[in-house]
Design an enzyme around this catalytic site. Structure first.
Site, PDB file in Angstrom:
ATOM      1  N   SER A 186       0.771  -1.238  -0.065  1.00  0.00           N
ATOM      2  CA  SER A 186       0.005  -0.088  -0.047  1.00  0.00           C
ATOM      3  C   SER A 186       0.911   1.240  -0.054  1.00  0.00           C
ATOM      4  CB  SER A 186      -0.800  -0.048   1.256  1.00  0.00           C
ATOM      5  OG  SER A 186      -0.128   0.007   2.416  1.00  0.00           O
ATOM      6  N   HIS A 235      -5.251  -3.910  -1.203  1.00  0.00           N
ATOM      7  CA  HIS A 235      -5.007  -2.936  -2.299  1.00  0.00           C
ATOM      8  C   HIS A 235      -5.132  -3.517  -3.803  1.00  0.00           C
ATOM      9  CE1 HIS A 235      -4.295   0.330   0.604  1.00  0.00           C
ATOM     10  NE2 HIS A 235      -3.691  -0.654   1.213  1.00  0.00           N
ATOM     11  N   LYS A 268     -11.855  -0.371   0.594  1.00  0.00           N
ATOM     12  CA  LYS A 268     -10.979   0.520  -0.723  1.00  0.00           C
ATOM     13  C   LYS A 268     -11.797   0.197  -1.867  1.00  0.00           C
ATOM     14  CE  LYS A 268      -7.155  -0.694   2.212  1.00  0.00           C
ATOM     15  NZ  LYS A 268      -7.183   0.741   3.273  1.00  0.00           N
TER      16      LYS A 268
HETATM   17  N1  PMP Z   1      -4.423  -4.744   5.166  1.00  0.00           N
HETATM   18  C1  PMP Z   1      -3.809  -3.695   4.502  1.00  0.00           C
HETATM   19  C2  PMP Z   1      -2.562  -3.953   3.459  1.00  0.00           C
HETATM   20  C3  PMP Z   1      -4.305  -2.307   4.524  1.00  0.00           C
HETATM   21  O1  PMP Z   1      -3.607  -1.436   3.918  1.00  0.00           O
HETATM   22  C4  PMP Z   1      -5.419  -2.061   5.346  1.00  0.00           C
HETATM   23  C5  PMP Z   1      -5.905  -0.799   5.535  1.00  0.00           C
HETATM   24  N2  PMP Z   1      -5.285   0.212   5.481  1.00  0.00           N
HETATM   25  C6  PMP Z   1      -6.048  -3.113   6.118  1.00  0.00           C
HETATM   26  C7  PMP Z   1      -5.294  -4.504   5.836  1.00  0.00           C
HETATM   27  C8  PMP Z   1      -7.207  -2.834   7.010  1.00  0.00           C
HETATM   28  O2  PMP Z   1      -8.355  -2.483   6.387  1.00  0.00           O
HETATM   29  P1  PMP Z   1      -9.498  -1.902   7.045  1.00  0.00           P
HETATM   30  O3  PMP Z   1      -9.338  -0.380   6.598  1.00  0.00           O
HETATM   31  O4  PMP Z   1     -10.754  -2.514   6.448  1.00  0.00           O
HETATM   32  O5  PMP Z   1      -9.503  -2.214   8.443  1.00  0.00           O
END
Ligand code: PMP
Length: 401
Positions: free
Chosen positions: A185, A213, A244
């Site tokens: 990300s 992502h 997302k």
């Molecule tokens: N895994 C990754 C790689 C993320 O980037 C994120 C959120 N930024 C999450 C898990 C967690 O997701 P959520 O926002 O649904 O809690």
């Protein structure tokens, strides 16, 4: 030192960053007018740091489904999935996710964070092992810590290092969970999933891929990097989020293993927290349906916007991530990143400002995420913003902070 003294240092950092202009820490999107337009710090801006990759937050069908659900089923479930919090919608979404991936089993969680926390901490226990890519998301690290398993990190995307660590475990590699992400990300770079999968299997370990992502963004059917790199049927667990590409909130795990259904009631992040509200589940189901039916058109638009911004930012001389992707990250020293973030906001472009440890290494990151909903004019504005930033802070200054 008294308990609360350590937070004074945080305040010093916040004050220091605020001296540059707008305070980027916790910058509030005061109003979101559309997937790509909002008001930040009193300014109308193009939103280019939202992870709203397919632009579905304002999709009329998703909104209608959410409104219908809230009217029919109320504002919340007021209970955990295991108690009174499993409604018909949660069950249907699990079936639809399993069908979408062509895998037999799925669990829906309240957030993606909880999906990682719950799955990882349940799959591995104190006498077992977890091996993570060093650049893994906080929820992966937290799940590994909570599991009590012995945790090792391998160098980011370095398959030889992963192989070395599994080799060191010898026969105990079969008691190991390997966790990686499909698309990282922060820099927008991809994991070499084919090689990771081969090495993991050769040692008899289990593989989990976090597709937060890349779900909806790549693959013939939008099933992410696991599909694009041809390993969907081979990985053991795929974790993802609705926050997302699906434009709401929630998380999931899908698997080819029947074991997932048995595991469900041992997952504390599933059992001991309230389930997602009916409106959230309804919009996630509609968004998944859109990915299935309108996905190719949305993905084309997203990737064309992403390539335009990546190419333009790279040609300005900035130090960008290694390949074009919907995440366009510029690496700079921390001071320049704050100045650049402010200049972009002045120019009406909102991106994410990322500091270590969330940014890899000891650098700052200016993280832009593109959307299928960005118009050509909005993409022009984003590019103009970076041109302005270039004039102010110069090209990449990759100086250690
Ligand atoms: N895994 C990754 C790689 C993320 O980037 C994120 C959120 N930024 C999450 C898990 C967690 O997701 P959520 O926002 O649904 O809690």
């Amino acid at each position: 030192m008294r308990l609360l003294d350590k937070f004074e240092l945080h305040q010093t950092i916040i004050d220091c960053v605020a001296n540059y202009g707008f305070n980027p820490i916790g910058a509030e999107v005061q109003v979101s007018h559309s997937p790509t337009e909002g008001t930040v710090a009193g300014r109308p801006v193009v939103l280019a740091g939202t992870n709203n990759y397919l632009g579905l937050t304002f999709d009329p069908a998703c909104i209608a489904a959410a409104v219908d659900a809230v009217e029919r089923e109320g504002t919340g479930t007021t209970g955990s999935r295991m108690a009174n919090g499993t409604y018909e919608g949660h069950k249907k979404l699990e079936v639809e996710l399993a069908e979408f991936y062509g895998l037999g089993h799925a669990i829906v969680f309240t957030t993606g964070y909880q999906a990682n926390l719950g799955m990882i901490s349940t799959l591995a226990g104190p006498s077992e092992f977890i091996i993570l890519d060093a650049d893994s998301h906080a929820s992966i690290y937290d799940g590994a810590r909570l599991s009590g398993a012995q945790m090792f990190r391998f160098h980011h995307n370095d398959v030889a290092d992963l192989d070395k660590r599994l080799t060191r475990l010898g026969e105990r590699a079969t008691e190991t969970l390997v966790v990686v992400e499909g698309l990282y990300s922060m820099l927008g770079d991809l994991a070499p999933l084919r090689e990771i999968c081969d090495v993991t299997k050769r040692h008899g370990a289990c593989l989990m891929v976090d597709e937060a992502h890349s779900m909806g963004l790549v693959g013939e059917k939008g099933r992410g990097q696991v599909e694009a790199q041809g390993v969907l049927d081979e990985v053991d667990f795929i974790v993802g989020t609705f926050s997302k590409s699906l434009g709401c909130v929630g998380g999931y795990c899908v698997s080819r293993h029947e074991m997932l259904d048995i595991l469900r009631n041992s997952i504390r992040a599933y059992v001991f927290t309230a389930s997602a509200t009916p409106s959230v589940i309804a919009s996630a189901r509609m968004a998944l349906d859109i990915v299935r039916h309108r996905g190719p058109e949305l993905r084309d638009r997203l990737w064309s916007n992403a390539r335009r911004v990546y190419d333009a930012v790279k040609s300005l001389g900035f130090d960008v991530g290694p390949e074009p992707s919907p995440v366009v990250a510029v690496i700079m020293d921390v001071d320049s990143t704050v100045a650049a973030w402010n200049a972009l906001l002045e120019a009406g472009v909102y991106v994410n400002l990322v500091f270590p440890p969330a940014a890899p290494g000891r650098f700052g990151l200016l993280r832009c995420s593109l959307s299928a909903a960005h118009t050509d004019e909005q993409v022009d504005r984003i590019i103009e913003g970076y041109t302005l930033v270039h004039n102010i802070v110069g090209p990449a200054r990759r100086v250690r902070a």
